[in-house]
Design a protein around this motif. Structure first.
Motif, PDB file in Angstrom:
ATOM      1  N   THR A  69      -2.433  22.743  19.613  1.00  0.00           N
ATOM      2  CA  THR A  69      -2.161  21.252  20.306  1.00  0.00           C
ATOM      3  C   THR A  69      -2.234  21.007  21.549  1.00  0.00           C
ATOM      4  OG1 THR A  69       0.251  19.929  20.351  1.00  0.00           O
ATOM      5  CG2 THR A  69       0.349  22.481  21.626  1.00  0.00           C
ATOM      6  N   PRO A  70      -2.757  19.814  21.944  1.00  0.00           N
ATOM      7  CA  PRO A  70      -2.564  18.426  20.503  1.00  0.00           C
ATOM      8  C   PRO A  70      -3.159  18.167  20.563  1.00  0.00           C
ATOM      9  CG  PRO A  70      -2.832  17.675  23.234  1.00  0.00           C
ATOM     10  CD  PRO A  70      -2.838  18.515  23.364  1.00  0.00           C
ATOM     11  N   LEU A  71      -4.310  18.543  19.844  1.00  0.00           N
ATOM     12  CA  LEU A  71      -5.233  17.846  19.130  1.00  0.00           C
ATOM     13  C   LEU A  71      -5.442  18.124  18.106  1.00  0.00           C
ATOM     14  CD1 LEU A  71      -7.882  18.493  22.178  1.00  0.00           C
ATOM     15  CD2 LEU A  71      -6.942  16.687  20.855  1.00  0.00           C
ATOM     16  N   GLY A  72      -4.873  18.642  17.181  1.00  0.00           N
ATOM     17  CA  GLY A  72      -4.946  19.211  16.193  1.00  0.00           C
ATOM     18  C   GLY A  72      -3.882  17.413  15.032  1.00  0.00           C
ATOM     19  N   ARG A  73      -4.284  17.680  13.848  1.00  0.00           N
ATOM     20  CA  ARG A  73      -3.863  16.255  13.601  1.00  0.00           C
ATOM     21  C   ARG A  73      -4.206  15.934  12.202  1.00  0.00           C
ATOM     22  NH1 ARG A  73      -8.599  11.635  14.855  1.00  0.00           N
ATOM     23  NH2 ARG A  73     -10.388  12.940  14.187  1.00  0.00           N
ATOM     24  N   PRO A  74      -3.207  15.447  11.229  1.00  0.00           N
ATOM     25  CA  PRO A  74      -3.768  15.262   9.924  1.00  0.00           C
ATOM     26  C   PRO A  74      -4.233  14.065   9.049  1.00  0.00           C
ATOM     27  CG  PRO A  74      -1.463  13.916  10.607  1.00  0.00           C
ATOM     28  CD  PRO A  74      -2.579  14.816  11.383  1.00  0.00           C
ATOM     29  N   LEU A 105     -16.034  20.505   4.366  1.00  0.00           N
ATOM     30  CA  LEU A 105     -15.588  21.554   5.586  1.00  0.00           C
ATOM     31  C   LEU A 105     -14.477  20.896   6.778  1.00  0.00           C
ATOM     32  CD1 LEU A 105     -19.387  22.074   6.665  1.00  0.00           C
ATOM     33  CD2 LEU A 105     -18.091  23.379   5.640  1.00  0.00           C
ATOM     34  N   PHE A 106     -13.657  20.671   5.357  1.00  0.00           N
ATOM     35  CA  PHE A 106     -12.027  19.820   6.689  1.00  0.00           C
ATOM     36  C   PHE A 106     -10.932  21.148   6.287  1.00  0.00           C
ATOM     37  CE2 PHE A 106     -14.302  15.858   6.428  1.00  0.00           C
ATOM     38  CZ  PHE A 106     -13.732  14.990   7.246  1.00  0.00           C
ATOM     39  N   ILE A 107     -10.010  20.790   6.996  1.00  0.00           N
ATOM     40  CA  ILE A 107      -9.415  22.065   6.821  1.00  0.00           C
ATOM     41  C   ILE A 107      -7.920  21.510   5.944  1.00  0.00           C
ATOM     42  CG2 ILE A 107      -7.033  22.682   7.905  1.00  0.00           C
ATOM     43  CD1 ILE A 107      -8.815  22.583  10.654  1.00  0.00           C
ATOM     44  N   GLY A 108      -7.926  21.714   4.968  1.00  0.00           N
ATOM     45  CA  GLY A 108      -6.616  21.753   3.567  1.00  0.00           C
ATOM     46  C   GLY A 108      -5.291  22.015   4.277  1.00  0.00           C
ATOM     47  N   LEU A 109      -4.493  21.023   2.629  1.00  0.00           N
ATOM     48  CA  LEU A 109      -3.110  20.805   2.802  1.00  0.00           C
ATOM     49  C   LEU A 109      -2.444  22.018   3.466  1.00  0.00           C
ATOM     50  CD1 LEU A 109      -2.599  17.679   1.239  1.00  0.00           C
ATOM     51  CD2 LEU A 109      -2.882  18.017   3.601  1.00  0.00           C
ATOM     52  N   THR A 110      -1.443  21.783   3.833  1.00  0.00           N
ATOM     53  CA  THR A 110      -0.113  23.327   3.789  1.00  0.00           C
ATOM     54  C   THR A 110       0.789  23.035   2.317  1.00  0.00           C
ATOM     55  OG1 THR A 110       1.943  21.823   4.795  1.00  0.00           O
ATOM     56  CG2 THR A 110       0.022  23.285   6.222  1.00  0.00           C
ATOM     57  N   GLU A 111       1.328  24.055   1.999  1.00  0.00           N
ATOM     58  CA  GLU A 111       1.894  23.772   0.605  1.00  0.00           C
ATOM     59  C   GLU A 111       3.135  22.706   1.146  1.00  0.00           C
ATOM     60  OE1 GLU A 111       5.161  26.176  -1.773  1.00  0.00           O
ATOM     61  OE2 GLU A 111       3.704  28.061  -0.494  1.00  0.00           O
ATOM     62  N   GLU A 112       3.643  22.571   1.618  1.00  0.00           N
ATOM     63  CA  GLU A 112       5.138  21.673   2.908  1.00  0.00           C
ATOM     64  C   GLU A 112       3.944  20.051   2.548  1.00  0.00           C
ATOM     65  OE1 GLU A 112       7.585  19.215   6.101  1.00  0.00           O
ATOM     66  OE2 GLU A 112       6.820  21.870   6.443  1.00  0.00           O
ATOM     67  N   GLN A 113       2.714  19.992   3.206  1.00  0.00           N
ATOM     68  CA  GLN A 113       2.191  18.492   3.220  1.00  0.00           C
ATOM     69  C   GLN A 113       1.405  18.326   2.076  1.00  0.00           C
ATOM     70  OE1 GLN A 113      -1.142  19.849   5.416  1.00  0.00           O
ATOM     71  NE2 GLN A 113      -0.461  18.930   7.117  1.00  0.00           N
ATOM     72  N   TYR A 115       0.272  -1.333   0.223  1.00  0.00           N
ATOM     73  CA  TYR A 115       0.224   0.104  -0.203  1.00  0.00           C
ATOM     74  C   TYR A 115       0.778   1.289   0.315  1.00  0.00           C
ATOM     75  CZ  TYR A 115       1.622  -0.820   4.878  1.00  0.00           C
ATOM     76  OH  TYR A 115       2.461  -0.955   6.349  1.00  0.00           O
ATOM     77  N   THR A 116       0.477   2.501  -0.676  1.00  0.00           N
ATOM     78  CA  THR A 116       0.884   3.447  -0.590  1.00  0.00           C
ATOM     79  C   THR A 116      -0.108   4.556   0.657  1.00  0.00           C
ATOM     80  OG1 THR A 116       2.011   2.876  -2.328  1.00  0.00           O
ATOM     81  CG2 THR A 116       1.728   5.689  -1.782  1.00  0.00           C
ATOM     82  N   GLU A 117       0.623   5.339   1.393  1.00  0.00           N
ATOM     83  CA  GLU A 117      -0.316   6.107   2.657  1.00  0.00           C
ATOM     84  C   GLU A 117       0.095   7.484   2.109  1.00  0.00           C
ATOM     85  OE1 GLU A 117       0.685   6.759   6.866  1.00  0.00           O
ATOM     86  OE2 GLU A 117       2.084   8.631   6.008  1.00  0.00           O
ATOM     87  N   ILE A 118      -1.237   8.090   1.719  1.00  0.00           N
ATOM     88  CA  ILE A 118      -1.235   9.555   0.912  1.00  0.00           C
ATOM     89  C   ILE A 118      -2.012  10.335   2.361  1.00  0.00           C
ATOM     90  CG2 ILE A 118      -2.219  10.710  -0.445  1.00  0.00           C
ATOM     91  CD1 ILE A 118      -2.125   8.298  -2.560  1.00  0.00           C
ATOM     92  N   ILE A 119      -1.224  11.746   2.590  1.00  0.00           N
ATOM     93  CA  ILE A 119      -1.769  12.436   3.678  1.00  0.00           C
ATOM     94  C   ILE A 119      -2.732  13.746   3.231  1.00  0.00           C
ATOM     95  CG2 ILE A 119       0.033  14.304   2.828  1.00  0.00           C
ATOM     96  CD1 ILE A 119      -0.012  15.539   5.819  1.00  0.00           C
ATOM     97  N   ILE A 120      -3.765  13.012   2.751  1.00  0.00           N
ATOM     98  CA  ILE A 120      -5.079  14.285   2.056  1.00  0.00           C
ATOM     99  C   ILE A 120      -5.498  15.186   2.972  1.00  0.00           C
ATOM    100  CG2 ILE A 120      -7.052  13.227   3.056  1.00  0.00           C
ATOM    101  CD1 ILE A 120      -5.988  13.500  -0.286  1.00  0.00           C
ATOM    102  N   ALA A 121      -5.847  15.983   4.173  1.00  0.00           N
ATOM    103  CA  ALA A 121      -6.040  16.988   4.733  1.00  0.00           C
ATOM    104  C   ALA A 121      -5.973  16.715   6.110  1.00  0.00           C
ATOM    105  CB  ALA A 121      -7.612  17.075   4.554  1.00  0.00           C
ATOM    106  N   ASN A 122      -5.927  17.915   6.920  1.00  0.00           N
ATOM    107  CA  ASN A 122      -5.896  18.363   8.279  1.00  0.00           C
ATOM    108  C   ASN A 122      -7.652  18.395   8.344  1.00  0.00           C
ATOM    109  OD1 ASN A 122      -3.451  18.706   8.296  1.00  0.00           O
ATOM    110  ND2 ASN A 122      -3.411  20.439   7.177  1.00  0.00           N
ATOM    111  N   ASP A 123      -7.165  17.822   9.815  1.00  0.00           N
ATOM    112  CA  ASP A 123      -8.401  18.159  11.472  1.00  0.00           C
ATOM    113  C   ASP A 123      -8.210  18.586  12.662  1.00  0.00           C
ATOM    114  OD1 ASP A 123     -11.100  18.008  11.367  1.00  0.00           O
ATOM    115  OD2 ASP A 123     -11.478  15.735  12.273  1.00  0.00           O
TER     116      ASP A 123
END
Length: 318
Positions: A257-262, A297-305, A111-119
């Motif tokens: 912090t510590p309750l923000g997550r990808p 209604l999620f939080i988008g990726l940063t440029e680095e993400q 499999y491949t893991e892909i970061i997709i958003a933030n929450d």
């Protein structure tokens, strides 16, 4: 009147679609109009499901012949099905665990893991609660630690300045990535929690419970709380550097912090290689992650993400 989250409705609609399909996952063929047809099976996090459902809805405008089914057995349940080869994508609100990696390896599932958003996880109380505006991580630990069971039963037990109002607790079920994340972040150990609370995989249950009890406290994804401002009150959290209000900005910049997550999707490599419908959907998902996150209604990726996500997708393409 409660405003049921739009993103939950999207997930329910997608799950309902799954019931109408005789098969899940695998295979594709050309549709009559020259587009793709086939099915894509997704299971996993109830938090991420509305995001994937929004992606599927947008994708249907491009490839209406492809049916994407989204189930919500929780992050852990999703990985069980995924490692067994039963799904093409696993939605996850946490990274895959060592034992899940081992299960995939044993089954031969690559499999491949892909970061997709933030929450962000929000801690909420009843709107009538006028004594708690900000809780420290230590106070949350006092409430939720395993040793609090049967002992910390009142708000006064949390802070002597709080009233002697009974605590009525709501939170994620044990098969949820939200449960794993919250317990590790607050109690220092994944799965460590008091058991005398109302667990649920349906965040609407938590919204209703908190709304109906003056002493209630619960936790779930930030956007669920933002969608129900009249039903619940969002608390600020002090992670050690002062009280911080959860928001898109504070989740992305790391101050909440510590309750923000990808959030992640895991893609079956073999399915991606063999199923053009899956390839096209995953590529579309990544190319449109910003608009999909906004719609759901999620939080988008940063440029680095976003750069990381493109690198992960490139590795999947081979």
């Amino acid at each position: 009147m409660m405003n049921f989250p739009q993103r939950t409705a999207a997930a329910v609609g997608a799950a309902g679609l799954a019931l109408s399909l005789a098969a899940c996952g695998g295979g594709q063929q050309a549709a009559d109009d020259g587009g793709l047809s086939g099915t894509i099976a997704v299971d996993g996090s109830s938090t991420v499901a509305p995001l994937t459902s929004a992606a599927a809805t947008q994708f249907a405008d491009v490839e209406p012949g492809v049916q994407v089914t989204v189930a919500t057995s929780g992050t852990g349940g999703g990985f069980k099905a995924f490692c067994a080869g039963e799904t093409d994508i696993s939605d996850a609100s946490r990274p895959i665990k060592d034992e899940e990696i081992a299960a995939c390896e044993e089954a031969g599932t690559e499999y491949t893991e892909i970061i997709i958003a933030n929450d962000g996880l929000s801690v909420v109380v009843n709107p009538e609660n006028d004594w708690a505006q900000c809780l420290t991580v230590e106070q949350l630990g006092t409430i939720w630690a395993p040793e609090a069971e049967g002992k910390v039963m009142s708000w006064k037990d949390v802070d002597p300045s709080f009233p002697d109002e009974p605590l009525d607790l709501y939170g994620a079920g044990t098969d949820s990535g939200t449960f794993d994340y919250f317990t590790e972040a607050i109690n220092g150990e994944e799965g460590a929690t008091r058991a005398d609370y109302t667990p649920t995989e349906d965040d609407n249950v938590t919204v209703q419970g908190v709304q109906g009890s003056p002493g209630a406290l619960g936790y779930f994804g930030l956007s669920y709380a933002e969608e129900n401002p009249d039903a619940v009150k969002i608390l600020d959290i002090d992670g050690g550097d002062g009280c911080v209000t959860p928001s898109s900005e504070t989740v992305q910049d790391g101050t909440y912090t510590p309750l923000g997550r990808p959030l992640f999707i895991y893609v079956n490599n073999a399915s991606y290689a063999d199923n053009e419908a899956l390839q096209t959907f995953v590529d579309f998902y990544l190319e449109n992650e910003a608009s999909i996150a906004e719609e759901a209604l999620f939080i988008g990726l940063t440029e680095e993400q976003a750069t990381t996500a493109r690198t992960e997708l490139d590795s999947l393409k081979g």
